[in-house]
Design an enzyme around this catalytic site. Structure first.
Site, PDB file in Angstrom:
ATOM      1  N   TYR A 122      -0.539   4.355   1.241  1.00 46.33           N
ATOM      2  CA  TYR A 122      -0.580   3.566   2.145  1.00 46.33           C
ATOM      3  C   TYR A 122       0.850   2.791   1.550  1.00 46.33           C
ATOM      4  CZ  TYR A 122      -2.568  -0.261  -1.046  1.00 46.33           C
ATOM      5  OH  TYR A 122      -3.061  -0.831  -2.299  1.00 46.33           O
ATOM      6  N   CYS A 123       1.074   2.239   3.206  1.00 43.97           N
ATOM      7  CA  CYS A 123       1.574   0.796   2.857  1.00 43.97           C
ATOM      8  C   CYS A 123       1.922  -0.169   4.020  1.00 43.97           C
ATOM      9  CB  CYS A 123       3.165   1.584   3.173  1.00 43.97           C
ATOM     10  SG  CYS A 123       3.794   2.502   4.615  1.00 43.97           S
ATOM     11  N   THR A 124       2.171  -0.535   4.678  1.00 45.72           N
ATOM     12  CA  THR A 124       1.850  -1.507   5.456  1.00 45.72           C
ATOM     13  C   THR A 124       1.828  -0.690   7.133  1.00 45.72           C
ATOM     14  OG1 THR A 124       2.614  -3.524   4.542  1.00 45.72           O
ATOM     15  CG2 THR A 124       2.596  -3.348   6.539  1.00 45.72           C
TER      16      THR A 124
END
Length: 262
Positions: free
Chosen positions: A225-227
């Site tokens: 996951y990231c943003t």
């Protein structure tokens, strides 16, 4: 379309956090309203130098036509922007991108958050011409292929269900500063959280290829996951290209993804 936190910041309701890829955009609120727009779109094959220059000119022209402002990066591999403007103008800009290049922007997940206050809007437009959308140091032919990657995209519900798997590992693809501000917490007894502790994106390929990392990920489902998804998209393809590991991609901003077991 959105709620506000105790500090007055707009937040998406879960129902509006679903992907808009190949779908109609959410309707603009009635009456005057301002919106924040986040999106990215990778393309393969990459634009030639001439096509790259024309694409940047086109995107800048559409943004100016629809009075949206903000910042972005335009690379041979695609486009990544964070923009703001009147709610109807933001949606008109997205539709213009789809009309210009349906193959590239039809699958694009335009993440729109309504309810911005006037002072929260960007004041100027800056879209830079760059060699990469994310600075992994993998420009051009060094970039792992996305279209042939076996990483599987999951929607938000499926991603959260995957976090329940105790044999899975979830990797935070953001930098250490972002992780320290706040991170995803898998449920008790669920996936193992793994923090690469990178300062910049270009450190990620080296971390991923380290023997201790490869040993940790081998044979396991890997959730990333990231943003907004853009860093995970390339990172998961890189993981998949390594051949003997599970892979994943996605972003907490508008859905997430997971890969098969290696």
């Amino acid at each position: 379309q959105c709620r506000r936190t105790a500090r007055g910041r707009p937040t998406m309701r879960p129902a509006e956090a679903r992907s808009t890829a190949h779908r109609a955009l959410p309707a603009a609120p009635a009456g005057p309203s301002n919106s924040l727009l986040l999106f990215y779109a990778y393309r393969e094959p990459a634009w030639s130098e001439e096509e790259h220059t024309r694409a940047l000119r086109k995107v800048l022209g559409l943004a100016e036509q629809h009075l949206v402002k903000g910042r972005g990066r335009c690379a041979p591999e695609g486009l990544n922007c964070t923009l703001s403007g009147a709610a109807r103008d933001v949606r008109a800009f997205c539709l213009s991108l789809r009309r210009w290049d349906e193959k590239l922007f039809g699958p694009c997940d335009f993440k729109i958050t309504d309810g911005l206050k006037k002072h929260e809007l960007f004041k100027r437009l800056t879209i830079r011409k760059t060699e990469e959308l994310v600075g992994y140091g993998l420009a051009g032919t060094r970039a792992p292929a996305l279209e042939t990657s076996s990483a599987r995209h999951l929607d938000a519900d499926a991603y959260h269900a995957a976090l329940e798997d105790p044999t899975a590992v979830v990797v935070d693809v953001r930098n250490q500063y972002e992780t320290e501000i706040g991170r995803m917490a898998p449920p008790p007894g669920g996936a193992e959280f793994l923090d690469p502790k990178i300062r910049n994106s270009h450190e990620f390929p080296r971390w991923l290829n380290a023997p201790e990392t490869r040993k940790k990920l081998a044979g396991r489902t890997v959730l990333m996951y990231c943003t907004g998804g853009i860093r995970c998209e390339r990172a998961s393809a890189l993981l998949d290209a390594m051949g003997d590991l599970g892979a994943a991609a996605g972003g907490v901003g508008g859905g997430a993804a997971a890969g098969d077991r290696g």
